[in-house]
Design a protein around this motif. Structure first.
Motif, PDB file in Angstrom:
ATOM      1  N   ASN A  60       0.752  -1.062   0.263  1.00 51.57           N
ATOM      2  CA  ASN A  60       0.030   0.244   0.019  1.00 51.57           C
ATOM      3  C   ASN A  60       1.165   1.007  -0.357  1.00 51.57           C
ATOM      4  OD1 ASN A  60      -2.762  -1.237   0.075  1.00 51.57           O
ATOM      5  ND2 ASN A  60      -1.527  -2.066   2.255  1.00 51.57           N
ATOM      6  N   ASP A  61       1.992   0.853  -0.145  1.00 51.79           N
ATOM      7  CA  ASP A  61       2.941   2.764  -0.117  1.00 51.79           C
ATOM      8  C   ASP A  61       3.179   3.044   1.114  1.00 51.79           C
ATOM      9  OD1 ASP A  61       4.907   4.351  -1.243  1.00 51.79           O
ATOM     10  OD2 ASP A  61       4.141   4.740  -1.946  1.00 51.79           O
ATOM     11  N   VAL A  62       2.954   2.502   2.442  1.00 55.92           N
ATOM     12  CA  VAL A  62       2.487   2.917   3.405  1.00 55.92           C
ATOM     13  C   VAL A  62       3.679   3.529   4.766  1.00 55.92           C
ATOM     14  CG1 VAL A  62       1.809   2.766   5.730  1.00 55.92           C
ATOM     15  CG2 VAL A  62       0.403   2.391   3.860  1.00 55.92           C
TER      16      VAL A  62
ATOM     17  N   GLY B 217      -4.631   3.904   7.961  1.00 54.02           N
ATOM     18  CA  GLY B 217      -5.805   4.008   8.338  1.00 54.02           C
ATOM     19  C   GLY B 217      -6.125   5.801   8.176  1.00 54.02           C
ATOM     20  N   VAL B 218      -4.941   6.461   8.357  1.00 58.45           N
ATOM     21  CA  VAL B 218      -4.753   7.694   8.048  1.00 58.45           C
ATOM     22  C   VAL B 218      -4.378   7.887   6.844  1.00 58.45           C
ATOM     23  CG1 VAL B 218      -3.401  10.096   8.943  1.00 58.45           C
ATOM     24  CG2 VAL B 218      -5.082   8.313  10.678  1.00 58.45           C
ATOM     25  N   THR B 219      -3.198   7.122   6.424  1.00 55.36           N
ATOM     26  CA  THR B 219      -3.005   7.245   5.470  1.00 55.36           C
ATOM     27  C   THR B 219      -3.856   7.963   3.463  1.00 55.36           C
ATOM     28  OG1 THR B 219      -0.565   6.437   6.060  1.00 55.36           O
ATOM     29  CG2 THR B 219      -0.881   6.037   3.086  1.00 55.36           C
ATOM     30  N   GLY B 220      -5.060   5.850   3.719  1.00 56.15           N
ATOM     31  CA  GLY B 220      -5.828   6.173   3.306  1.00 56.15           C
ATOM     32  C   GLY B 220      -7.036   6.867   3.074  1.00 56.15           C
ATOM     33  N   MET B 221      -7.211   7.774   4.028  1.00 59.05           N
ATOM     34  CA  MET B 221      -8.179   8.688   4.104  1.00 59.05           C
ATOM     35  C   MET B 221      -7.145  10.313   3.134  1.00 59.05           C
ATOM     36  SD  MET B 221      -9.226   8.665   8.240  1.00 59.05           S
ATOM     37  CE  MET B 221     -10.212  10.590   8.334  1.00 59.05           C
TER      38      MET B 221
ATOM     39  N   ARG C 161      -5.440  10.236   1.591  1.00 61.46           N
ATOM     40  CA  ARG C 161      -5.415   9.618  -0.229  1.00 61.46           C
ATOM     41  C   ARG C 161      -6.699  10.202  -1.042  1.00 61.46           C
ATOM     42  NH1 ARG C 161      -0.773   4.514  -0.089  1.00 61.46           N
ATOM     43  NH2 ARG C 161       0.914   6.130   0.275  1.00 61.46           N
ATOM     44  N   GLY C 162      -7.904   9.262  -0.087  1.00 59.01           N
ATOM     45  CA  GLY C 162      -8.780   9.426  -0.427  1.00 59.01           C
ATOM     46  C   GLY C 162      -9.575   8.142  -1.175  1.00 59.01           C
TER      47      GLY C 162
END
Length: 237
Positions: free
Chosen positions: A190-192, A217-221, A223-224
């Protein structure tokens, strides 16, 4: 001998717990010595006491010396196997470079190849099984855990021996590395960023896993988008 006309006073002296009667003239008791109170008292055994001690010594009591064999592990026929201290040293020397590679060289092809393979989990499992097998051959460890109750006293006694402590350490290494490997592989998919989560996993176990879930979760938020866990196979055909 005292003179016939000299009065005498009886005095009791104790020698080895046996009273005997002695006589001393009043003149010898009339002039006390000031330093006599601080002088050590010398006790002499009476003739009857000496005879009794001689009879006891003459009985010839035999004393038997028991040769106590210390309980230890491994027995002489297994003295060639690696000791817990040796396994502990090799484990640490082999494992810490893997953690360093995941944290500081996550994109390196060697790091990716090693962590994507199954060699590391199998090796750590093998070390754990080796230590567990031989630790339960130690009668002291078996006796410590013979209560059958999971209380702290039994655990403290069992883990006071090196073999059992090495088992616990191998358990921590295997499980922490398993979780760290998941954090690493998921972060690569996921490139986190995961260096901080890997460091927490290394030293504080479950907190690293929680840290990575929050970071993902924060990274996904930001990035949308929804980031899929590396172990999630529901979307695969």
């Amino acid at each position: 001998p005292t003179r016939p006309h000299s009065p005498v006073a009886p005095r009791m002296s104790v020698a080895l717990g046996v009273p005997s009667l002695a006589f001393a003239s009043p003149r010898s008791r009339a002039a006390p010595n000031p330093s006599a109170a601080y002088a050590p008292r010398v006790l002499s055994a009476s003739a009857s006491t000496k005879r009794s001690l001689s009879r006891i010594r003459g009985r010839g009591h035999e004393t038997k010396t028991l040769n106590v064999v210390p309980i230890g592990f491994p027995p002489p026929d297994l003295s060639w196997i690696p000791t817990p201290a040796q396994v502990f040293a090799v484990e640490n020397a082999a494992i810490f470079p893997l953690w360093g590679a995941m944290m500081f060289a996550p994109k390196n092809r060697v790091t990716k190849a090693v962590m994507r393979g199954n060699a590391v989990p199998f090796l750590t499992c093998g070390v754990y099984l080796y230590l567990t097998w031989f630790s339960f051959h130690d009668p002291r460890i078996l006796e410590a855990f013979s209560t059958g109750k999971p209380d702290l006293a039994a655990l403290a006694k069992g883990f006071s021996y090196q073999w059992c402590m090495a088992v616990g350490w191998a358990h921590f290494i295997a499980m922490d590395l398993f979780v760290g490997r998941w954090v690493y592989l998921d972060s690569q998919k996921n490139d986190v960023f995961a260096a901080h989560s890997l460091l927490l996993t290394l030293f504080f176990g479950p907190t690293g896993a929680v840290s990575h879930v929050i970071t993902r979760g924060v990274t996904g938020m930001v990035r949308g988008e929804k980031l899929i866990d590396v172990m999630d196979t529901s979307g695969e055909k």
